[in-house]
Design an enzyme around this catalytic site. Structure first.
Site, mmCIF file in Angstrom:
data_model
loop_
_atom_site.group_PDB
_atom_site.id
_atom_site.type_symbol
_atom_site.label_atom_id
_atom_site.label_comp_id
_atom_site.label_asym_id
_atom_site.label_seq_id
_atom_site.Cartn_x
_atom_site.Cartn_y
_atom_site.Cartn_z
ATOM 1 C CD GLU A 152 8.033 3.216 2.375
ATOM 2 O OE1 GLU A 152 8.120 4.054 3.024
ATOM 3 O OE2 GLU A 152 8.452 1.808 3.290
ATOM 4 C CB CYS B 7 4.919 -1.203 0.613
ATOM 5 S SG CYS B 7 4.988 -2.768 0.262
HETATM 6 N N1 SAH Z 1 3.047 -3.975 -6.073
HETATM 7 C C1 SAH Z 1 3.586 -5.167 -6.296
HETATM 8 C C2 SAH Z 1 4.030 -5.190 -5.514
HETATM 9 C C3 SAH Z 1 4.292 -4.557 -4.187
HETATM 10 S S1 SAH Z 1 4.091 -4.680 -2.805
HETATM 11 C C4 SAH Z 1 2.562 -6.782 -5.425
HETATM 12 O O1 SAH Z 1 1.558 -6.220 -5.941
HETATM 13 O O2 SAH Z 1 3.157 -7.307 -5.550
HETATM 14 C C5 SAH Z 1 5.055 -6.204 -2.177
HETATM 15 C C6 SAH Z 1 4.201 -7.043 -1.276
HETATM 16 O O3 SAH Z 1 4.339 -6.345 0.337
HETATM 17 C C7 SAH Z 1 3.017 -7.099 -1.985
HETATM 18 O O4 SAH Z 1 2.594 -8.514 -1.828
HETATM 19 C C8 SAH Z 1 2.078 -6.961 -1.258
HETATM 20 O O5 SAH Z 1 0.611 -7.202 -1.580
HETATM 21 C C9 SAH Z 1 2.158 -6.835 0.295
HETATM 22 N N2 SAH Z 1 1.942 -5.774 1.172
HETATM 23 C C10 SAH Z 1 1.491 -4.302 1.174
HETATM 24 N N3 SAH Z 1 0.995 -3.707 1.833
HETATM 25 C C11 SAH Z 1 1.493 -4.520 2.823
HETATM 26 C C12 SAH Z 1 0.635 -4.815 4.689
HETATM 27 N N4 SAH Z 1 0.369 -4.269 5.042
HETATM 28 N N5 SAH Z 1 0.840 -6.061 5.336
HETATM 29 C C13 SAH Z 1 1.312 -6.987 4.314
HETATM 30 N N6 SAH Z 1 2.230 -7.335 2.989
HETATM 31 C C14 SAH Z 1 1.795 -6.180 2.505
#
Ligand code: SAH
Length: 361
Positions: free
Chosen positions: A108, A349
């Site tokens: 996505e 995500c």
């Molecule tokens: N793996 C990388 C990039 C992808 S996640 C990373 O960890 O940065 C992108 C961002 O969204 C990251 O800061 C992650 O911690 C956050 N994230 C993922 N799922 C989330 C959710 N359910 N609510 C809020 N932030 C989330």
């Protein structure tokens, strides 16, 4: 059989085992085109069709002969994502795209329209193996890493479908970009290539959960891209509960690496902080975070955690988030509360992909 004689040189391969044409740099494409007996200027034309006009198929390349198109089909893999589903937000202009890959996997990407331009958030892997507790992308682990072409084509496809000019790219979708390091670096070079899409590196942001050795490596690449670190807690023990990667690298090591990135590139750092009610949003958390980041040229990006049905995390409410922000600002930390764009369309995500997989089992 492919006719490209590689002189022992390894060009990047696509899923079929043939050379992945959209992942080649212009000099590499020129070599490959010469190797199939064509003049080098054809490489420039092909590269323009792929990376500037961003067509989906050889059939759309009007100044390329039928014979050369056939040769290309025979020798190269051309990655072109299939749009499986688009979800449009009713609250803002956010659109979420589900794309099909050649091996049947789905990924996505998100399109976000701001006053100052259009941003696209791309995935770097199918799934993720980092195991962050609040994140939907990682629930089933990682399937595979994406090719540079598969990262690029998320942007090209969205540009084609929406007709919008894309001015910023964030690698913040599913996957851990620094767990797919070589393909990420190649992707950035292609995206910012002046012979291609020519996106300014200052308009590209890579977000990582903090794979320390690869932050140092990235600092040495001579890029001017922005780095975002997913911090989520300034306390080691709490961070370990939210993010398994914290068992491997302590906070001070991650911070050292981020400082080194800043010293080398001069690019401002962003710290992502998803607020989870009662877990990382207390007064003590704000005080600890202020202390940790004091004196750094950094912005903290707060986002109330987007709840996923598989986990019981609750977002900090609006007033709690504002209070947390105020506490940081009193310590002269730059803070923004990220607009929760597209919350009505499985904005977090990996949620759309998960739902698609569940519905198509
Ligand atoms: N793996 C990388 C990039 C992808 S996640 C990373 O960890 O940065 C992108 C961002 O969204 C990251 O800061 C992650 O911690 C956050 N994230 C993922 N799922 C989330 C959710 N359910 N609510 C809020 N932030 C989330």
């Amino acid at each position: 059989m492919s006719e490209v004689k590689t002189d022992n040189k390894e060009y990047i391969k696509g899923l079929s085992g043939k050379i992945d044409i959209k992942s080649l740099t212009l000099p590499e494409l020129s070599e490959c085109i010469k190797a199939i007996g064509e003049p080098a200027f054809r490489a420039k034309q092909l590269y323009e069709w792929l990376h500037i006009k961003q067509v989906a198929d050889y059939d759309d390349m009007t100044n390329i002969s039928k014979a050369l198109k056939e040769k290309c089909r025979k020798n190269f893999d051309l990655v072109s994502l299939k749009c499986v589903q688009v979800q449009e937000s009713h609250i803002d202009d956010t659109k979420k795209f589900l794309f099909g890959l050649a091996d049947g996997n789905v990924i996505e990407s998100v399109f976000m329209k701001y006053k100052f331009g259009v941003s696209v958030c791309i995935s770097s892997q199918v799934g993720c193996r980092m195991g962050c507790k609040f994140c939907a992308s990682t629930l089933d682990g990682v399937e595979r890493s994406l090719l540079p072409s598969e990262m690029l084509d998320q942007i090209y496809s969205i540009g084609r479908i929406t007709g919008e000019k894309i001015s910023r790219v964030v690698v913040m979708g599913s996957g851990e970009p620094l767990d797919n390091y070589d393909n990420l670096v190649r992707f950035i070079r292609l995206l910012s290539d002046e012979n291609g899409m020519n996106m300014g590196q200052r308009n590209i942001t890579v977000s990582t959960c903090g794979i320390v050795p690869n932050i140092y490596k990235l600092a040495e690449e001579d890029f001017s891209i922005n780095l975002a670190l997913s911090l989520h807690s300034s306390n080691n023990e709490k961070r370990k509960q939210l993010m398994p990667i914290a068992n491997q690298y302590e906070i001070h090591e991650v911070l050292e690496a981020c400082k080194a990135y800043f010293d080398k590139t001069g690019r401002q750092l962003t710290f992502e902080y998803s607020l989870v009610s009662g877990v990382n949003d207390t007064d003590e958390d704000a005080a600890e975070l202020s202390e940790l980041l004091s004196g750094l040229n950094a912005v903290v990006n707060l986002i109330p955690v987007n709840p996923i049905k598989e986990r019981d995390f609750k977002p900090t409410d609006r007033s709690g988030a504002l209070a947390f922000k105020n506490k940081l600002e009193k310590s002269r930390i730059n803070v923004t509360i990220r607009r929760e764009m597209g919350r009505d369309i499985d904005g977090a995500c990996g949620q759309l992909r998960r739902r698609h997989l569940e519905e198509n089992q």
